[in-house]
Design a protein around this motif. Structure first.
Motif, PDB file in Angstrom:
ATOM      1  N   PRO A 113       0.742  -1.429   0.028  1.00 52.61           N
ATOM      2  CA  PRO A 113       0.003   0.109   0.179  1.00 52.61           C
ATOM      3  C   PRO A 113       0.911   1.284  -0.126  1.00 52.61           C
ATOM      4  O   PRO A 113       0.573   2.357  -0.781  1.00 52.61           O
ATOM      5  N   ALA A 114       2.001   1.406   0.769  1.00 55.90           N
ATOM      6  CA  ALA A 114       2.817   2.350   0.904  1.00 55.90           C
ATOM      7  C   ALA A 114       3.552   2.721  -0.509  1.00 55.90           C
ATOM      8  O   ALA A 114       3.777   3.942  -0.631  1.00 55.90           O
ATOM      9  N   SER A 115       3.775   1.746  -1.463  1.00 60.22           N
ATOM     10  CA  SER A 115       4.457   2.167  -2.568  1.00 60.22           C
ATOM     11  C   SER A 115       3.379   2.342  -3.704  1.00 60.22           C
ATOM     12  O   SER A 115       3.781   2.558  -4.841  1.00 60.22           O
ATOM     13  N   ASP A 116       2.383   2.097  -3.662  1.00 64.42           N
ATOM     14  CA  ASP A 116       1.093   2.196  -4.597  1.00 64.42           C
ATOM     15  C   ASP A 116       0.774   3.657  -4.620  1.00 64.42           C
ATOM     16  O   ASP A 116       0.378   4.387  -3.883  1.00 64.42           O
ATOM     17  N   PRO A 117       0.906   4.267  -6.104  1.00 60.15           N
ATOM     18  CA  PRO A 117       0.761   5.515  -6.009  1.00 60.15           C
ATOM     19  C   PRO A 117      -0.731   5.959  -6.072  1.00 60.15           C
ATOM     20  O   PRO A 117      -1.114   7.439  -5.767  1.00 60.15           O
ATOM     21  N   THR A 118      -1.507   5.041  -6.068  1.00 61.63           N
ATOM     22  CA  THR A 118      -3.066   5.240  -5.655  1.00 61.63           C
ATOM     23  C   THR A 118      -3.485   5.494  -4.371  1.00 61.63           C
ATOM     24  O   THR A 118      -4.575   5.760  -4.148  1.00 61.63           O
ATOM     25  N   THR A 119      -2.486   5.112  -3.577  1.00 68.86           N
ATOM     26  CA  THR A 119      -2.913   4.901  -1.985  1.00 68.86           C
ATOM     27  C   THR A 119      -2.910   6.400  -1.441  1.00 68.86           C
ATOM     28  O   THR A 119      -1.759   7.116  -1.789  1.00 68.86           O
ATOM     29  N   ASN A 120      -3.908   6.837  -0.823  1.00 69.18           N
ATOM     30  CA  ASN A 120      -3.876   8.094   0.024  1.00 69.18           C
ATOM     31  C   ASN A 120      -3.191   7.717   1.261  1.00 69.18           C
ATOM     32  O   ASN A 120      -3.882   7.132   2.207  1.00 69.18           O
ATOM     33  N   LEU A 121      -2.178   7.947   1.564  1.00 70.19           N
ATOM     34  CA  LEU A 121      -1.395   7.741   2.671  1.00 70.19           C
ATOM     35  C   LEU A 121      -1.746   8.094   4.229  1.00 70.19           C
ATOM     36  O   LEU A 121      -1.775   7.432   5.033  1.00 70.19           O
ATOM     37  N   VAL A 122      -2.382   9.135   4.124  1.00 74.05           N
ATOM     38  CA  VAL A 122      -2.812  10.042   5.134  1.00 74.05           C
ATOM     39  C   VAL A 122      -4.033   9.019   5.538  1.00 74.05           C
ATOM     40  O   VAL A 122      -4.256   8.616   6.662  1.00 74.05           O
ATOM     41  N   GLU A 123      -4.976   8.740   4.433  1.00 76.65           N
ATOM     42  CA  GLU A 123      -6.299   7.952   4.925  1.00 76.65           C
ATOM     43  C   GLU A 123      -5.780   6.622   5.442  1.00 76.65           C
ATOM     44  O   GLU A 123      -6.381   6.236   6.181  1.00 76.65           O
ATOM     45  N   TYR A 124      -4.843   5.944   4.650  1.00 82.27           N
ATOM     46  CA  TYR A 124      -4.390   4.589   5.085  1.00 82.27           C
ATOM     47  C   TYR A 124      -4.026   4.527   6.605  1.00 82.27           C
ATOM     48  O   TYR A 124      -4.497   3.701   7.208  1.00 82.27           O
ATOM     49  N   ILE A 125      -3.094   5.424   6.911  1.00 75.84           N
ATOM     50  CA  ILE A 125      -2.846   5.629   8.544  1.00 75.84           C
ATOM     51  C   ILE A 125      -4.102   5.791   9.486  1.00 75.84           C
ATOM     52  O   ILE A 125      -4.208   5.224  10.315  1.00 75.84           O
ATOM     53  N   SER A 126      -4.728   6.609   8.966  1.00 77.41           N
ATOM     54  CA  SER A 126      -5.919   6.986   9.821  1.00 77.41           C
ATOM     55  C   SER A 126      -6.741   5.898   9.736  1.00 77.41           C
ATOM     56  O   SER A 126      -7.502   5.603  10.994  1.00 77.41           O
ATOM     57  N   MET A 127      -7.091   4.858   8.680  1.00 76.51           N
ATOM     58  CA  MET A 127      -8.019   3.906   8.723  1.00 76.51           C
ATOM     59  C   MET A 127      -7.302   2.844   9.792  1.00 76.51           C
ATOM     60  O   MET A 127      -8.239   1.923  10.217  1.00 76.51           O
ATOM     61  N   LEU A 128      -6.016   2.663   9.548  1.00 76.62           N
ATOM     62  CA  LEU A 128      -5.590   1.772  10.526  1.00 76.62           C
ATOM     63  C   LEU A 128      -5.940   1.916  11.990  1.00 76.62           C
ATOM     64  O   LEU A 128      -6.335   0.993  12.689  1.00 76.62           O
ATOM     65  N   LYS A 129      -5.918   3.162  12.174  1.00 76.63           N
ATOM     66  CA  LYS A 129      -5.961   3.385  13.528  1.00 76.63           C
ATOM     67  C   LYS A 129      -7.268   3.629  14.187  1.00 76.63           C
ATOM     68  O   LYS A 129      -7.641   2.930  15.124  1.00 76.63           O
ATOM     69  N   SER A 130      -8.141   3.914  13.017  1.00 70.08           N
ATOM     70  CA  SER A 130      -9.643   3.698  13.415  1.00 70.08           C
ATOM     71  C   SER A 130     -10.129   2.350  13.435  1.00 70.08           C
ATOM     72  O   SER A 130     -11.149   2.013  14.366  1.00 70.08           O
ATOM     73  N   ALA A 131      -9.602   1.424  12.883  1.00 67.64           N
ATOM     74  CA  ALA A 131      -9.778  -0.079  12.761  1.00 67.64           C
ATOM     75  C   ALA A 131      -9.367  -0.713  14.287  1.00 67.64           C
ATOM     76  O   ALA A 131      -9.659  -1.725  14.376  1.00 67.64           O
ATOM     77  N   GLY A 132      -8.580  -0.016  14.940  1.00 66.54           N
ATOM     78  CA  GLY A 132      -8.013  -0.569  16.242  1.00 66.54           C
ATOM     79  C   GLY A 132      -6.585  -1.348  15.820  1.00 66.54           C
ATOM     80  O   GLY A 132      -6.265  -1.718  17.021  1.00 66.54           O
ATOM     81  N   ALA A 133      -5.945  -1.022  14.864  1.00 67.68           N
ATOM     82  CA  ALA A 133      -4.694  -1.461  14.882  1.00 67.68           C
ATOM     83  C   ALA A 133      -3.485  -0.764  15.904  1.00 67.68           C
ATOM     84  O   ALA A 133      -3.802   0.454  16.154  1.00 67.68           O
TER      85      ALA A 133
END
Length: 580
Positions: A113-133
């Motif tokens: 995910p971190a290397s994929d240019p289509t990934t919104n990195l801010v949303e990616y980290i936020s979703m991980l934390k919101s999901a309880g990671a």
């Protein structure tokens, strides 16, 4: 794609699901487990509640695992959250992982995910934390040569742990190691729970003492455990140095109010004892709360066991009375100068170290001791006297009263206490005085000595309470009762009487001699004692003089015979004791 990633991901997800199902049994299964393992709920606390959050490894601990350490981990953000506990690790390469997480996971990634240019990195980290990671660990290498700055900055902004692995690692080794730790800790905790349940179940069934319960709790925790009553008097301690643990106990204990662990500035762990509406004490681990849930579990089990034992106790004595009896027995058996730990226990039980103490020692029959203790407690309560009562030997009861002297006006109080007791239960009463708590052991020994002398029948008087000065030479003869010289003296003085072949003659002559000695040689009094005429009394006295070969009008001669008679009484008492 790194070789084996898909298999690793599948294996990790499989184990994740298995553990998740194990943690979330069906509703029917939950009810069955709760029914089978339902703990005793006397005190309103659940002994197993402490196990609801098993001690999972922290992120910091995972970083030290060899399979992770080989990857040269570097913390890029969230260092303050490295003590977060991880319920399991999960390999995940999804841009939106929310649906595959249940909370508490450490995410392992090779950086897709971190290397994929289509990934919104801010949303990616936020979703991980919101999901309880709990954190994200990315391996630097094939897919990502360095962590994107946007990813690192946002992780720092939300204090989310982000770790990069600068060397390649086998994710399957990481998941196996972490899950092994989790399962091992599950097993160890279950074994500990089983051991605790077995220990306290055995104590309850066997009718253990309070000391045994507290000692087992301290042994399981390897921490000092104190039992106190609602007046903050320490009734029992185990697992620590009494001088240190009980120092200024009542004052320190009051800083931990109520029955909730962690209350107050000291943060002690506590558990109430007794039914919810009839509390009678607390168990306390006198150490600042460490977060070890085993402490709460052991205290809850010990508390329930003490409550059951109290309900099943056939005696009417309260735990406080039992503790007072034990401290009295220990003071009685202590050396002349009691140890500091013993005095510390006494002070923690509420005994004033600087108060003067009046001490009573009552000789009684072992089978009457319980009834006599109840009578003493009732008598002192009616007279408004504070008193500590307890059995110090099978046939001796001790009473110590602060700020009560054994002479003057207080002597009348002591007389009233003894007068209120059933006379058939009391054989003899000795009293002594102590200037302070340090002198109580000596005073107890002195009072016991006096009661033994009186109980030997050497002190014929209507007096109820005896002091050391009252027993005089009788006390000296009591100390010498086994001395061969005294035995020889008594035999020599009374031999002409004791060697009479006729038992009736022996009894008559001994009775006459006792009456003559008690009358101090006055014939009128002698005649009255034996209900004889004066002429017969003179004849009887003459016969005694001829048989003994002594001049009974001589005071020294009468003294010799009096001492010999007392020694004879001691010998006969010892013989009766051996025969019985």
């Amino acid at each position: 794609m790194k070789p084996g990633v898909s298999m690793i991901g599948c294996a990790g997800m499989y184990l994740d699901r298995a553990l998740f199902k194990r943690r979330q049994p069906s509703r029917v299964g939950n009810q069955l487990v709760q029914h089978i393992q339902k703990p005793l709920r006397i005190c309103g606390s659940d002994p197993n509640a402490a196990l609801s959050d098993v001690m999972y490894p922290t992120i910091a601990e995972i970083l030290e695992i060899p399979s992770v350490a080989r990857g040269l981990p570097r913390v890029r953000s969230g260092r303050a959250a490295l003590d977060t506990r991880i319920r399991w690790v999960h390999v995940n390469e999804q841009q939106n992982p929310a649906g595959s997480l249940s909370g508490g996971e450490l995410i392992l990634s090779i950086g897709v995910p971190a290397s994929d240019p289509t990934t919104n990195l801010v949303e990616y980290i936020s979703m991980l934390k919101s999901a309880g990671a709990a954190g994200l660990m990315i391996e630097i290498g094939q897919h990502v040569q360095a962590l994107p700055q946007a990813l690192v900055q946002h992780a720092r902004a939300i204090s989310f742990p982000l770790i990069e692995l600068r060397q390649s690692v086998r994710f399957i080794d990481v998941t196996e190691a972490v899950h092994g730790i989790i399962l091992n800790q599950h097993y160890a905790r279950l074994k500990f729970t089983e051991r605790v349940a077995q220990v306290f179940r055995g104590l309850a069934v066997s009718g253990a003492t309070v000391e045994q319960v507290v000692t087992e709790a301290a042994a399981l925790l390897t921490l000092p455990v104190v039992l106190e009553d609602l007046g903050h008097r320490a009734l029992c301690i185990a697992g620590g140095n009494p001088e240190e643990v009980l120092r200024d106990w009542m004052s320190r204990s009051r800083q931990t109010p109520g029955v909730t662990s962690g209350d107050g500035p000291r943060g002690w762990e506590v558990a109430p004892i007794g039914r919810r509406h009839n509390r009678w004490g607390r168990l306390i681990v006198a150490a600042r709360k460490t977060g070890d849930e085993r402490v709460a579990m052991v205290l809850a089990h010990a508390s329930d066991t003490l409550t059951l034992l109290r309900l099943a106790n056939s005696r009417n004595a309260t735990p406080t009375q039992d503790a007072q009896e034990k401290i009295l027995a220990d003071l009685f058996r202590s050396p002349q100068i009691p140890g500091e730990s013993l005095l510390t226990r006494a002070r923690a039980l509420g005994l004033n170290p600087s108060a003067a103490y009046g001490v009573l020692m009552l000789a009684t029959c072992p089978q009457d001791a319980e009834h006599l203790m109840s009578s003493i407690s009732a008598a002192t309560h009616r007279l408004g006297l504070a008193a500590v009562v307890g059995r110090v030997t099978n046939d001796h009861l001790a009473v110590i009263m602060p700020n009560v002297a054994t002479d003057g006006n207080d002597q009348q109080s002591l007389e009233r206490i003894v007068a209120a007791l059933p006379p058939e239960f009391v054989r003899a009463v000795g009293c002594a005085q102590s200037a302070n708590l340090n002198g109580v052991p000596d005073a107890l020994v002195e009072a016991a000595y006096i009661s033994d002398v009186v109980n030997a029948g050497l002190c014929l008087s209507t007096r109820r309470v005896w002091r050391y000065g009252d027993i005089g030479i009788r006390g000296l003869l009591w100390n010498l009762r086994s001395d061969s010289r005294l035995l020889s003296f008594a035999d020599e003085q009374l031999a002409p009487v004791l060697r009479k072949e006729s038992g009736d003659d022996r009894k008559m002559l001994l009775k006459s001699l006792r009456a003559y000695i008690d009358s101090n040689g006055v014939i009128a009094t002698f005649a009255k004692h034996l209900d004889l005429s004066r002429q017969t009394a003179y004849a009887r006295a003459g016969k005694l003089s001829r048989v003994l070969g002594k001049d009974l009008t001589d005071p020294v001669c009468r003294l010799d015979l009096h001492v010999a008679l007392i020694a004879l009484d001691l010998i006969e008492r010892d013989v009766r004791g051996v025969v019985s």
